[in-house]
Design a protein around this motif. Structure first.
Motif, PDB file in Angstrom:
ATOM      1  N   TYR A 100      -6.935   3.619   8.984  1.00 52.37           N
ATOM      2  CA  TYR A 100      -8.085   3.042   9.669  1.00 52.37           C
ATOM      3  C   TYR A 100      -8.402   1.620   9.203  1.00 52.37           C
ATOM      4  O   TYR A 100      -9.189   0.916   9.818  1.00 52.37           O
ATOM      5  CB  TYR A 100      -9.312   3.926   9.456  1.00 52.37           C
ATOM      6  N   GLY A 101      -7.855   1.199   8.071  1.00 51.70           N
ATOM      7  CA  GLY A 101      -7.953  -0.202   7.699  1.00 51.70           C
ATOM      8  C   GLY A 101      -8.998  -0.594   6.680  1.00 51.70           C
ATOM      9  O   GLY A 101      -9.042  -1.745   6.249  1.00 51.70           O
ATOM     10  N   PHE A 102      -9.879   0.345   6.277  1.00 53.80           N
ATOM     11  CA  PHE A 102     -10.887  -0.016   5.284  1.00 53.80           C
ATOM     12  C   PHE A 102     -10.276   0.029   3.875  1.00 53.80           C
ATOM     13  O   PHE A 102      -9.274   0.691   3.621  1.00 53.80           O
ATOM     14  CB  PHE A 102     -12.071   0.954   5.354  1.00 53.80           C
ATOM     15  N   SER A 103     -10.927  -0.692   2.956  1.00 55.07           N
ATOM     16  CA  SER A 103     -10.479  -0.697   1.563  1.00 55.07           C
ATOM     17  C   SER A 103     -10.746   0.665   0.920  1.00 55.07           C
ATOM     18  O   SER A 103     -11.807   1.262   1.124  1.00 55.07           O
ATOM     19  CB  SER A 103     -11.237  -1.785   0.791  1.00 55.07           C
ATOM     20  N   VAL A 104      -9.794   1.147   0.149  1.00 54.55           N
ATOM     21  CA  VAL A 104      -9.922   2.458  -0.509  1.00 54.55           C
ATOM     22  C   VAL A 104      -9.723   2.274  -2.014  1.00 54.55           C
ATOM     23  O   VAL A 104      -8.726   1.691  -2.447  1.00 54.55           O
ATOM     24  CB  VAL A 104      -8.890   3.459   0.029  1.00 54.55           C
ATOM     25  N   VAL A 105     -10.690   2.757  -2.795  1.00 57.09           N
ATOM     26  CA  VAL A 105     -10.619   2.697  -4.258  1.00 57.09           C
ATOM     27  C   VAL A 105     -10.709   4.122  -4.798  1.00 57.09           C
ATOM     28  O   VAL A 105     -11.575   4.890  -4.383  1.00 57.09           O
ATOM     29  CB  VAL A 105     -11.772   1.852  -4.844  1.00 57.09           C
TER      30      VAL A 105
END
Length: 210
Positions: A100-105
């Motif tokens: 989906y393209g969001f940043s993941v931490v």
């Protein structure tokens, strides 16, 4: 993200892994609500012990469907907390597939997180390390109390509250389950691990030194 970095983490059975998802404001924040709802749909499949976020609410007080309804444009991010490597691997695999393209931490023991990422073909582009605590360590609360307090990176869960609830459990005024839920609510980000808090409270209650 620094607010999930300084948790005191251990191997099972008290392990916990935090997944944080956020858009880059002004770059890919179109349809933030729709994206948050899609990530919540992924999280709920893998046995989260908590999830939600500021302005969205906590899993403790909401169903996943209610959290999706609560999702809003000005919520900065969504989080979820998992207790096993299997669940974390599942979440990361599906996030990779959906893209989906969001940043993941992800926060957790480095070896665990790296192992889970490798299993689904992910290569983290960077790592943050907590170097520990320095200074007047004798003024810190006992380690089990810190294990609970550091699960809220904004310090909304105080040592005094942990110790009071532990004393209440010893006196029979409450249970470890209810005490863990009470400790969960001040952490509005949804990164507090209620199940781990219950397990640590049981250890605290059994120890006369804490």
């Amino acid at each position: 993200m620094s607010h999930t970095l300084h948790r005191i983490k251990d191997k099972q059975p008290d392990a916990d892994y935090v997944v944080l998802v956020m858009p880059a404001r002004g770059i890919n924040n179109d349809d933030v609500v729709g994206h948050y709802q899609k990530y919540i749909d992924i999280f709920k499949k893998y046995n989260p012990v908590n999830m939600g976020g500021m302005k969205i609410g906590l899993l403790l007080d909401n169903t996943p469907e209610e959290l999706k309804v609560n999702a809003c444009d000005d919520a900065p991010m969504v989080h979820a907390v998992f207790r096993t490597k299997e669940d974390l691997t599942g979440v990361l695999g599906e996030i990779k597939d959906k893209d989906y393209g969001f940043s993941v931490v992800v926060s957790g023991l480095l070896d665990d997180v790296r192992d889970c990422a490798e299993k689904v073909g992910l290569k983290p582009h960077s790592y943050n390390f907590s170097l520990g605590v320095y200074g007047a360590l004798d003024k810190l609360p006992p380690r089990p109390v810190l294990e609970i307090c550091t699960m809220c990176g904004h310090a909304m869960v105080t040592p005094g509250l942990v110790q009071k609830l532990a004393a209440d459990i010893r006196k029979g005024k409450t249970t470890t389950e209810k005490a863990a839920e009470k400790l969960t609510r001040p952490c509005m980000c949804g990164i507090f691990n209620t199940a781990k808090a219950k397990a640590v409270l049981e250890r605290i209650v059994e120890s006369p030194e804490v």
